[in-house]
Design an enzyme around this catalytic site. Sequence first.
Site, PDB file in Angstrom:
ATOM      1  N   ASP A   1      44.168 -49.329 -53.018  1.00  0.00           N
ATOM      2  CA  ASP A   1      43.061 -50.055 -52.426  1.00  0.00           C
ATOM      3  C   ASP A   1      42.222 -50.597 -53.628  1.00  0.00           C
ATOM      4  O   ASP A   1      42.738 -50.753 -54.601  1.00  0.00           O
ATOM      5  CB  ASP A   1      42.292 -49.169 -51.524  1.00  0.00           C
ATOM      6  CG  ASP A   1      41.287 -48.344 -52.294  1.00  0.00           C
ATOM      7  OD1 ASP A   1      41.721 -48.163 -53.419  1.00  0.00           O
ATOM      8  OD2 ASP A   1      40.495 -47.874 -51.755  1.00  0.00           O
TER       9      ASP A   1
ATOM     10  N   LYS B   1      50.103 -50.679 -46.907  1.00  0.00           N
ATOM     11  CA  LYS B   1      49.097 -49.740 -47.440  1.00  0.00           C
ATOM     12  C   LYS B   1      48.718 -48.593 -46.230  1.00  0.00           C
ATOM     13  O   LYS B   1      48.561 -47.602 -46.381  1.00  0.00           O
ATOM     14  CB  LYS B   1      47.763 -50.614 -47.564  1.00  0.00           C
ATOM     15  CG  LYS B   1      46.843 -49.791 -48.100  1.00  0.00           C
ATOM     16  CD  LYS B   1      45.433 -50.593 -48.603  1.00  0.00           C
ATOM     17  CE  LYS B   1      44.198 -49.515 -48.444  1.00  0.00           C
ATOM     18  NZ  LYS B   1      42.987 -50.254 -47.611  1.00  0.00           N
TER      19      LYS B   1
END
Length: 222
Positions: free
Chosen positions: A152, A134
């Site tokens: 997210d 991420k």
Amino acid sequence: MARSFVAEARRRVGPKKARVGPVIERLRVEYAGAGIALSFRSDIELLVSVMLSAQTTDVNVNRVTATLFQKYRRPEDYVAVPPEELERDIYATGFFRQKAKAIRGTMRMLIEEYDGQVPRRLEELVRLPGVARKTANVVASELGEPQGIVVDTHVRRLSQRLGFTRQEDPVKIERDLQRLVPRADWGIFPHLLIWHGRRVCIARAPRCEDCVLIDLCPSSRV
Ligand code: SF4
């Protein structure tokens, strides 16, 4: 019963391939200023900010980095101080021991293997200590070379509500989104969903009556 309701909702809005374009376009109009909320002036500052943003808010990170980046300008600066000093300087972002260790390890690798520069390829970014997919995706995207789609909590929730994925696992969600979202929009797409998720499609109580996607969303409550 519930299943047929979902099927009916999906039929009403049409296939996701036909909806994703209009969803992006409408959100673009709605959130013309959508983008990263972290403050940084260089690639190194971007990388450090994103690493610090785990488990805390961007506002909190910006508060800490406002003074941090006065003191630490180059990768060498982060490894020149004792670990405890860096821990103290980033204390307010939480998980400060873990984060300090990751930042020091990352800076060391940048110095030793990348000439002190932040690499641009995802597979290089994920090699840096403490840099997960991420973080790497966010950094690559902000450097202008998105190679994946940041997933997210907001991106996950909205992608599910919009019927773009049925998956729960972020890696599988990302794969679904990569198939669906035009490559040119990989960078902006998560920002648009995050902004919409914070303002309208809120986790506990989505404000469908104020949503510009109402006719494109199978989860609309209106
Ligand atoms: S219609 Fe409701 S559930 Fe769908 S995106 Fe908008 S706020 Fe979220």
